[in-house]
Design an enzyme around this catalytic site. Sequence first.
Site, PDB file in Angstrom:
ATOM      1  N   ASP A   9      48.914  -6.313  18.516  1.00 21.10           N
ATOM      2  CA  ASP A   9      48.854  -6.900  19.864  1.00 21.10           C
ATOM      3  C   ASP A   9      49.589  -8.243  19.837  1.00 21.10           C
ATOM      4  O   ASP A   9      49.261  -9.123  19.040  1.00 21.10           O
ATOM      5  CB  ASP A   9      47.391  -7.099  20.266  1.00 21.10           C
ATOM      6  CG  ASP A   9      47.245  -7.478  21.733  1.00 21.10           C
ATOM      7  OD1 ASP A   9      46.289  -6.996  22.375  1.00 21.10           O
ATOM      8  OD2 ASP A   9      48.067  -8.268  22.248  1.00 21.10           O
ATOM      9  N   ASP A 104      52.936  -4.588  24.974  1.00 25.07           N
ATOM     10  CA  ASP A 104      52.705  -5.503  23.835  1.00 25.07           C
ATOM     11  C   ASP A 104      51.676  -5.001  22.843  1.00 25.07           C
ATOM     12  O   ASP A 104      51.293  -5.728  21.938  1.00 25.07           O
ATOM     13  CB  ASP A 104      52.318  -6.896  24.353  1.00 25.07           C
ATOM     14  CG  ASP A 104      50.830  -7.085  24.536  1.00 25.07           C
ATOM     15  OD1 ASP A 104      50.158  -6.144  25.010  1.00 25.07           O
ATOM     16  OD2 ASP A 104      50.331  -8.171  24.190  1.00 25.07           O
ATOM     17  N   GLU A 105      51.255  -3.754  22.993  1.00 24.56           N
ATOM     18  CA  GLU A 105      50.136  -3.283  22.192  1.00 24.56           C
ATOM     19  C   GLU A 105      50.379  -1.852  21.722  1.00 24.56           C
ATOM     20  O   GLU A 105      50.833  -1.021  22.503  1.00 24.56           O
ATOM     21  CB  GLU A 105      48.919  -3.274  23.117  1.00 24.56           C
ATOM     22  CG  GLU A 105      47.607  -3.587  22.503  1.00 24.56           C
ATOM     23  CD  GLU A 105      46.511  -3.468  23.556  1.00 24.56           C
ATOM     24  OE1 GLU A 105      45.491  -2.886  23.236  1.00 24.56           O
ATOM     25  OE2 GLU A 105      46.699  -3.922  24.696  1.00 24.56           O
TER      26      GLU A 105
HETATM   27  N1  DCP Z   1      49.197  -8.868  31.787  1.00 23.24           N
HETATM   28  C1  DCP Z   1      49.280  -8.934  33.181  1.00 23.24           C
HETATM   29  N2  DCP Z   1      48.147  -9.034  33.931  1.00 23.24           N
HETATM   30  C2  DCP Z   1      46.928  -9.059  33.329  1.00 23.24           C
HETATM   31  C3  DCP Z   1      46.829  -8.998  31.919  1.00 23.24           C
HETATM   32  C4  DCP Z   1      47.998  -8.906  31.173  1.00 23.24           C
HETATM   33  O1  DCP Z   1      50.389  -8.903  33.725  1.00 23.24           O
HETATM   34  N3  DCP Z   1      45.827  -9.170  34.073  1.00 23.24           N
HETATM   35  C5  DCP Z   1      50.446  -8.804  31.009  1.00 23.24           C
HETATM   36  C6  DCP Z   1      50.860 -10.174  30.533  1.00 23.24           C
HETATM   37  C7  DCP Z   1      50.540 -10.205  29.062  1.00 23.24           C
HETATM   38  C8  DCP Z   1      50.654  -8.749  28.679  1.00 23.24           C
HETATM   39  O2  DCP Z   1      50.289  -8.006  29.845  1.00 23.24           O
HETATM   40  O3  DCP Z   1      51.407 -11.037  28.339  1.00 23.24           O
HETATM   41  C9  DCP Z   1      49.766  -8.365  27.516  1.00 23.24           C
HETATM   42  O4  DCP Z   1      48.403  -8.520  27.843  1.00 23.24           O
HETATM   43  P1  DCP Z   1      47.315  -9.026  26.819  1.00 23.24           P
HETATM   44  O5  DCP Z   1      45.986  -8.741  27.390  1.00 23.24           O
HETATM   45  O6  DCP Z   1      47.618  -8.522  25.454  1.00 23.24           O
HETATM   46  O7  DCP Z   1      47.472 -10.608  26.843  1.00 23.24           O
HETATM   47  P2  DCP Z   1      48.492 -11.526  26.092  1.00 23.24           P
HETATM   48  O8  DCP Z   1      49.369 -10.795  25.157  1.00 23.24           O
HETATM   49  O9  DCP Z   1      49.222 -12.318  27.121  1.00 23.24           O
HETATM   50  O10 DCP Z   1      47.550 -12.524  25.310  1.00 23.24           O
HETATM   51  P3  DCP Z   1      46.693 -12.266  23.987  1.00 23.24           P
HETATM   52  O11 DCP Z   1      47.232 -13.235  22.986  1.00 23.24           O
HETATM   53  O12 DCP Z   1      45.285 -12.573  24.347  1.00 23.24           O
HETATM   54  O13 DCP Z   1      46.890 -10.824  23.588  1.00 23.24           O
HETATM   55 MG    MG Z   2      48.565  -9.393  23.797  1.00 21.29          MG
END
Ligand code: DCP
Ligand code: MG
Length: 362
Positions: A9, A104-105
């Site tokens: 992730d 991203d996952e």
């Molecule tokens: N995303 C989005 N709206 C949301 C949640 C996420 O558009 N409500 C998008 C933006 C993030 C991406 O999806 O960058 C990946 O989501 P993650 O939940 O993995 O969050 P992040 O990668 O941003 O942060 P973390 O470090 O907690 O994984």
């Molecule tokens: Mg993430």
Amino acid sequence: MSRKIIHIDCDCFYAAVEVRDNPKLSALPVAVGGRSDRRGVIATCNYEARDFGIHSAMSSSRALTLCPQLILLPVRMDVYRKVSQSMHRVFKQYTDLIEPLSLDEAYLDVTDCEQHNGSATWIAQSIRDEVKQSLGITVSAGIASNKLLAKVASDWNKPNGQCVILPDEVDDFMMSLPVKKIPGVGKVTERKMNGLGVKTCGDLQAFDVHSLTHHFGMFGQRLYSLCRGQDDRLVQATRTRKSISVETTFNEDLTTPEQCVTALPSLIDKLTVRSDKHFDGGALDSNRIKSMFVKLKFSDFTTTTIEGRVAFPLQDGFVELIKKGMTRNNKSIRLIGVGVRLKTARSARSRAALAHDQLELF
Ligand code: DCP
Ligand code: MG
């Protein structure tokens, strides 16, 4: 046999890509999302912005109230998509069994991966290093024997960290794991569990399947397994595998075609074991394979691949290809790889349909 699953992730994905492309922003609070004057919401933000209480799905205007110096950038989906594709190219160096969950996952099944002596921990480390070096973003990883545990673990040392849960650590780990960490347990379910005096997975283990279904409906049955750290879902690769191959580096270089032929049976055995696993016991026959190939690495470290039509027995086909390959370089041989390219499900099906049509014609 125990499986080796890695859950990857990315850390604050969209924001990380933005900071990478504009390093002046590093150490500043950065968010990606819709504009506050258009009732936009935050897609994500970096960890500096999270210190102000900002998080995904929060309204951008609220985020700016919490942190007036917040740098709010528009979403650049095309760029994130490209980064994600490049990241998958890194994964593919280790396994074809990749199940993306979002840009991203992803889950990776590295059970059969031979790099790093098959150590999933080192494979994860190496994937994270490579992504950081080639793409300029950090990713976190969870390593465990199933998807549930790998996913929980990837969150454990976030950002830019990894966590391994070994099979004999699972019971202890689950006893103290807060129920909200179980994927699928949201705020409502968590509150309901708290109402029943349940805070950890260990607490939840006191309930039998009946009472779990009574309280949580359909999800109850699954909860029974999840709170024990059990999960037998397979990593489901979206794309079908295109080839199966194995290779061996020899202790001493081989110099004659005869020596290469002697090395073949054990390579073919390995190939058969691998294809058995892939086809669940199905044979490597002309219904499944469309061509075969041999890879040779010479003592000067150059590599050549020779591909040809399928010949049976496979050994004869590989011998021909090796002989052909040996004419391309007069050096001795360090490594031989043998493999088969697979028919796609579609081409196999259309052949079957064709055969069926012909049967009817005759
Ligand atoms: N995303 C989005 N709206 C949301 C949640 C996420 O558009 N409500 C998008 C933006 C993030 C991406 O999806 O960058 C990946 O989501 P993650 O939940 O993995 O969050 P992040 O990668 O941003 O942060 P973390 O470090 O907690 O994984
Ligand atoms: Mg993430």
